[in-house]
Design a protein around this motif. Structure first.
Motif, PDB file in Angstrom:
ATOM      1  N   ILE A 219       3.067   9.773   5.298  1.00 56.47           N
ATOM      2  CA  ILE A 219       1.807   9.091   4.995  1.00 56.47           C
ATOM      3  C   ILE A 219       1.453   8.084   6.081  1.00 56.47           C
ATOM      4  O   ILE A 219       0.274   7.931   6.444  1.00 56.47           O
ATOM      5  CB  ILE A 219       1.905   8.425   3.616  1.00 56.47           C
ATOM      6  N   ALA A 220       2.448   7.375   6.641  1.00 61.93           N
ATOM      7  CA  ALA A 220       2.180   6.411   7.713  1.00 61.93           C
ATOM      8  C   ALA A 220       1.549   7.108   8.924  1.00 61.93           C
ATOM      9  O   ALA A 220       0.578   6.592   9.515  1.00 61.93           O
ATOM     10  CB  ALA A 220       3.471   5.707   8.120  1.00 61.93           C
ATOM     11  N   VAL A 221       2.069   8.264   9.281  1.00 62.61           N
ATOM     12  CA  VAL A 221       1.500   9.019  10.410  1.00 62.61           C
ATOM     13  C   VAL A 221       0.071   9.456  10.089  1.00 62.61           C
ATOM     14  O   VAL A 221      -0.841   9.340  10.922  1.00 62.61           O
ATOM     15  CB  VAL A 221       2.386  10.232  10.742  1.00 62.61           C
ATOM     16  N   LEU A 222      -0.135   9.955   8.878  1.00 59.97           N
ATOM     17  CA  LEU A 222      -1.462  10.424   8.487  1.00 59.97           C
ATOM     18  C   LEU A 222      -2.470   9.278   8.408  1.00 59.97           C
ATOM     19  O   LEU A 222      -3.640   9.437   8.773  1.00 59.97           O
ATOM     20  CB  LEU A 222      -1.377  11.146   7.145  1.00 59.97           C
ATOM     21  N   LEU A 223      -2.030   8.099   7.933  1.00 62.29           N
ATOM     22  CA  LEU A 223      -2.933   6.944   7.903  1.00 62.29           C
ATOM     23  C   LEU A 223      -3.315   6.500   9.298  1.00 62.29           C
ATOM     24  O   LEU A 223      -4.456   6.086   9.549  1.00 62.29           O
ATOM     25  CB  LEU A 223      -2.273   5.792   7.140  1.00 62.29           C
ATOM     26  N   LEU A 224      -2.380   6.594  10.241  1.00 63.79           N
ATOM     27  CA  LEU A 224      -2.697   6.271  11.627  1.00 63.79           C
ATOM     28  C   LEU A 224      -3.730   7.241  12.185  1.00 63.79           C
ATOM     29  O   LEU A 224      -4.687   6.832  12.868  1.00 63.79           O
ATOM     30  CB  LEU A 224      -1.423   6.301  12.467  1.00 63.79           C
ATOM     31  N   VAL A 260      -6.437  15.886   7.619  1.00 62.15           N
ATOM     32  CA  VAL A 260      -5.788  14.619   7.281  1.00 62.15           C
ATOM     33  C   VAL A 260      -5.942  14.316   5.794  1.00 62.15           C
ATOM     34  O   VAL A 260      -4.980  13.920   5.118  1.00 62.15           O
ATOM     35  CB  VAL A 260      -6.369  13.475   8.140  1.00 62.15           C
ATOM     36  N   GLY A 261      -7.155  14.509   5.254  1.00 66.86           N
ATOM     37  CA  GLY A 261      -7.387  14.219   3.840  1.00 66.86           C
ATOM     38  C   GLY A 261      -6.562  15.105   2.922  1.00 66.86           C
ATOM     39  O   GLY A 261      -5.962  14.630   1.949  1.00 66.86           O
ATOM     40  N   VAL A 262      -6.501  16.401   3.237  1.00 71.13           N
ATOM     41  CA  VAL A 262      -5.714  17.323   2.411  1.00 71.13           C
ATOM     42  C   VAL A 262      -4.221  17.015   2.549  1.00 71.13           C
ATOM     43  O   VAL A 262      -3.467  17.063   1.561  1.00 71.13           O
ATOM     44  CB  VAL A 262      -6.015  18.780   2.795  1.00 71.13           C
ATOM     45  N   ALA A 263      -3.772  16.699   3.762  1.00 71.00           N
ATOM     46  CA  ALA A 263      -2.351  16.402   3.976  1.00 71.00           C
ATOM     47  C   ALA A 263      -1.925  15.154   3.206  1.00 71.00           C
ATOM     48  O   ALA A 263      -0.816  15.100   2.657  1.00 71.00           O
ATOM     49  CB  ALA A 263      -2.070  16.231   5.462  1.00 71.00           C
ATOM     50  N   ALA A 301      -7.732   1.858   0.928  1.00 72.20           N
ATOM     51  CA  ALA A 301      -6.281   2.002   0.825  1.00 72.20           C
ATOM     52  C   ALA A 301      -5.691   0.929  -0.077  1.00 72.20           C
ATOM     53  O   ALA A 301      -4.837   1.219  -0.935  1.00 72.20           O
ATOM     54  CB  ALA A 301      -5.657   1.937   2.215  1.00 72.20           C
ATOM     55  N   LEU A 302      -6.126  -0.319   0.066  1.00 73.71           N
ATOM     56  CA  LEU A 302      -5.579  -1.411  -0.730  1.00 73.71           C
ATOM     57  C   LEU A 302      -6.001  -1.313  -2.193  1.00 73.71           C
ATOM     58  O   LEU A 302      -5.206  -1.591  -3.098  1.00 73.71           O
ATOM     59  CB  LEU A 302      -6.007  -2.751  -0.140  1.00 73.71           C
ATOM     60  N   VAL A 303      -7.244  -0.905  -2.444  1.00 68.67           N
ATOM     61  CA  VAL A 303      -7.672  -0.698  -3.835  1.00 68.67           C
ATOM     62  C   VAL A 303      -6.877   0.437  -4.461  1.00 68.67           C
ATOM     63  O   VAL A 303      -6.436   0.346  -5.623  1.00 68.67           O
ATOM     64  CB  VAL A 303      -9.184  -0.407  -3.903  1.00 68.67           C
ATOM     65  N   GLY A 304      -6.669   1.525  -3.714  1.00 63.39           N
ATOM     66  CA  GLY A 304      -5.867   2.633  -4.235  1.00 63.39           C
ATOM     67  C   GLY A 304      -4.450   2.211  -4.563  1.00 63.39           C
ATOM     68  O   GLY A 304      -3.900   2.586  -5.607  1.00 63.39           O
ATOM     69  N   ALA A 305      -3.839   1.413  -3.679  1.00 61.73           N
ATOM     70  CA  ALA A 305      -2.478   0.928  -3.937  1.00 61.73           C
ATOM     71  C   ALA A 305      -2.431   0.054  -5.177  1.00 61.73           C
ATOM     72  O   ALA A 305      -1.536   0.195  -6.028  1.00 61.73           O
ATOM     73  CB  ALA A 305      -1.980   0.156  -2.712  1.00 61.73           C
ATOM     74  N   LEU A 306      -3.397  -0.857  -5.315  1.00 67.07           N
ATOM     75  CA  LEU A 306      -3.425  -1.746  -6.480  1.00 67.07           C
ATOM     76  C   LEU A 306      -3.669  -0.965  -7.765  1.00 67.07           C
ATOM     77  O   LEU A 306      -3.011  -1.206  -8.793  1.00 67.07           O
ATOM     78  CB  LEU A 306      -4.509  -2.811  -6.286  1.00 67.07           C
ATOM     79  N   LEU A 307      -4.593  -0.012  -7.741  1.00 70.09           N
ATOM     80  CA  LEU A 307      -4.894   0.785  -8.928  1.00 70.09           C
ATOM     81  C   LEU A 307      -3.679   1.596  -9.374  1.00 70.09           C
ATOM     82  O   LEU A 307      -3.346   1.645 -10.560  1.00 70.09           O
ATOM     83  CB  LEU A 307      -6.070   1.723  -8.653  1.00 70.09           C
ATOM     84  N   CYS A 308      -3.024   2.250  -8.417  1.00 71.30           N
ATOM     85  CA  CYS A 308      -1.877   3.094  -8.759  1.00 71.30           C
ATOM     86  C   CYS A 308      -0.735   2.254  -9.321  1.00 71.30           C
ATOM     87  O   CYS A 308      -0.099   2.639 -10.318  1.00 71.30           O
ATOM     88  CB  CYS A 308      -1.428   3.873  -7.522  1.00 71.30           C
ATOM     89  N   LEU A 309      -0.469   1.106  -8.716  1.00 74.44           N
ATOM     90  CA  LEU A 309       0.613   0.240  -9.195  1.00 74.44           C
ATOM     91  C   LEU A 309       0.295  -0.326 -10.574  1.00 74.44           C
ATOM     92  O   LEU A 309       1.155  -0.346 -11.465  1.00 74.44           O
ATOM     93  CB  LEU A 309       0.851  -0.887  -8.190  1.00 74.44           C
ATOM     94  N   ALA A 310      -0.942  -0.784 -10.773  1.00 75.14           N
ATOM     95  CA  ALA A 310      -1.325  -1.332 -12.074  1.00 75.14           C
ATOM     96  C   ALA A 310      -1.286  -0.253 -13.160  1.00 75.14           C
ATOM     97  O   ALA A 310      -0.817  -0.501 -14.281  1.00 75.14           O
ATOM     98  CB  ALA A 310      -2.719  -1.955 -11.992  1.00 75.14           C
ATOM     99  N   ALA A 311      -1.773   0.954 -12.819  1.00 73.62           N
ATOM    100  CA  ALA A 311      -1.746   2.044 -13.793  1.00 73.62           C
ATOM    101  C   ALA A 311      -0.315   2.432 -14.141  1.00 73.62           C
ATOM    102  O   ALA A 311      -0.002   2.717 -15.305  1.00 73.62           O
ATOM    103  CB  ALA A 311      -2.507   3.249 -13.239  1.00 73.62           C
ATOM    104  N   ASP A 312       0.571   2.436 -13.155  1.00 73.24           N
ATOM    105  CA  ASP A 312       1.964   2.775 -13.435  1.00 73.24           C
ATOM    106  C   ASP A 312       2.633   1.699 -14.276  1.00 73.24           C
ATOM    107  O   ASP A 312       3.457   1.996 -15.146  1.00 73.24           O
ATOM    108  CB  ASP A 312       2.721   2.966 -12.119  1.00 73.24           C
TER     109      ASP A 312
END
Length: 349
Positions: A219-224, A260-263, A301-312
């Motif tokens: 994911i780090a490579v793909l985000l870059l 990139v999006g599919v990966a 990216a930050l909203v996605g991280a916060l949403l996923c963590l809060a949902a989990d």
């Protein structure tokens, strides 16, 4: 390094050699607030469980000041799940931002247009037929997602690809793949079918450090790569002709963005199953918070991280037994999708 301030929209421009980066102050502040909120939820998740911990114990364990049981609980048991939620959520947020920007449509979600279902199909075949390793699972999910993307692109092509047509075709392909996935599970052995069905709901229950490290590196490579493609992506929001007039190789850039999006989606699917609707919600919430004209990757990216963590976190503690995170994201995403369709319908009246 030289700096400059743009007064048109209060932006900071950083220049070094021939590279210039423009940072809007509001986006920087929004990203800082989102990062702080994600860190706070992460500490809360590390504190909470059958064995309650204090914030001091959690921070001490993270910095190497604790040993024994507290260290094992924080670092070995709870931290992999928290890091996975943050990393996978960021990947899904960026994936959704890529497709919504490229297709110029707020409904352009990899789950809705079939790419997530294609990744799930490829991973299911590896699980139920091949019984392969994690790397084979990643490869199967990637091949399934890429194959689905190619099929949707070809079926939607008519003197070019329009966003609405691609979404409609993707919805149809997604429905067909969902039927295929159900058939694969029904034909499998009972234990395999139960495991695949639970994993298919999108779950972080069985995530280990190996999956976090391998998936996080990919994911780090793909985000870059996504960051490198952000400039042509933003130019393509103005239209293909306008982007081409500014020197963008539109077809090549679109192909790279799709890959990139599919990966990104496939990597998350291989590790945790398809976590629905994060890629739909995150870019739109980020755009409204940052008040930008288009989709920006960092806030998404930050909203996605916060949403996923809060949902989990909710999934772990809302019921006596931990639920798959996908159940919570489907509930949130379904409500948002209904609201979005309602507001779009009112706007066109």
């Amino acid at each position: 390094m030289s700096t400059g301030v743009s007064s048109a929209r209060r932006a900071l421009v950083l220049r070094r050699w021939r590279i210039a980066v423009r940072l809007e102050w509001r986006s920087v502040v929004v990203c800082a607030v989102l990062a702080a909120a994600a860190a706070a939820v992460a500490v809360l998740a590390l504190m909470t469980g059958s064995y309650q911990l204090s914030p001091g114990q959690v921070i001490s364990a993270l910095t190497g000041g604790e040993a024994g049981l507290v260290h094992d609980i924080v670092v070995e048991w709870r931290l992999p799940r928290v890091v996975a939620a943050l990393v996978f959520g960021a990947a899904l947020g960026v994936s959704g931002a890529v497709f919504q920007s490229m297709l110029r449509n707020p409904l352009a979600d990899p789950g809705i247009i079939g790419f997530s279902q294609g990744s799930y199909t490829g991973a299911l075949i590896v699980i139920l037929v091949v019984n392969g390793s994690y790397w084979q699972l990643v490869g199967g999910a990637l091949l399934g997602g890429m194959g689905t993307a190619l099929a949707v692109y070809v079926l939607a092509y008519r003197r070019g690809v329009q966003g609405f047509r691609l979404i409609v075709v993707g919805i149809g392909v997604s429905a067909m793949l969902e039927s295929l996935n159900t058939w694969l599970i029904l034909k499998a052995e009972l234990e395999q079918a139960m495991a695949a069905a639970s994993w298919g709901a999108g779950s972080l229950n069985g995530v280990s450090w190996d999956q976090v490290v391998i998936g996080g590196a990919c994911i780090a490579v793909l985000l870059l790569l996504a960051a490198m493609l952000s400039r042509p992506m933003r130019q393509m929001e103005l239209g293909d002709d306008a982007a081409a007039s500014q020197g963008v190789r539109v077809s090549y850039a679109r192909l790279c963005l799709i890959v990139v999006g599919v990966a990104l989606t496939a990597t998350v699917t291989a590790a945790s199953g398809p976590i629905a609707f994060i890629s739909l919600l995150a870019p739109q919430i980020a755009r409204r918070l940052a008040r930008t004209a288009g989709i920006t990757l960092a806030p998404a990216a930050l909203v996605g991280a916060l949403l996923c963590l809060a949902a989990d976190y909710i999934a772990q503690h809302i019921a006596p037994t931990p639920l798959p995170v996908g159940i919570i994201t489907v509930t949130l995403g379904g409500g948002y999708l209904a609201w979005l369709l309602f507001t779009e319908a009112r706007r066109r009246l």
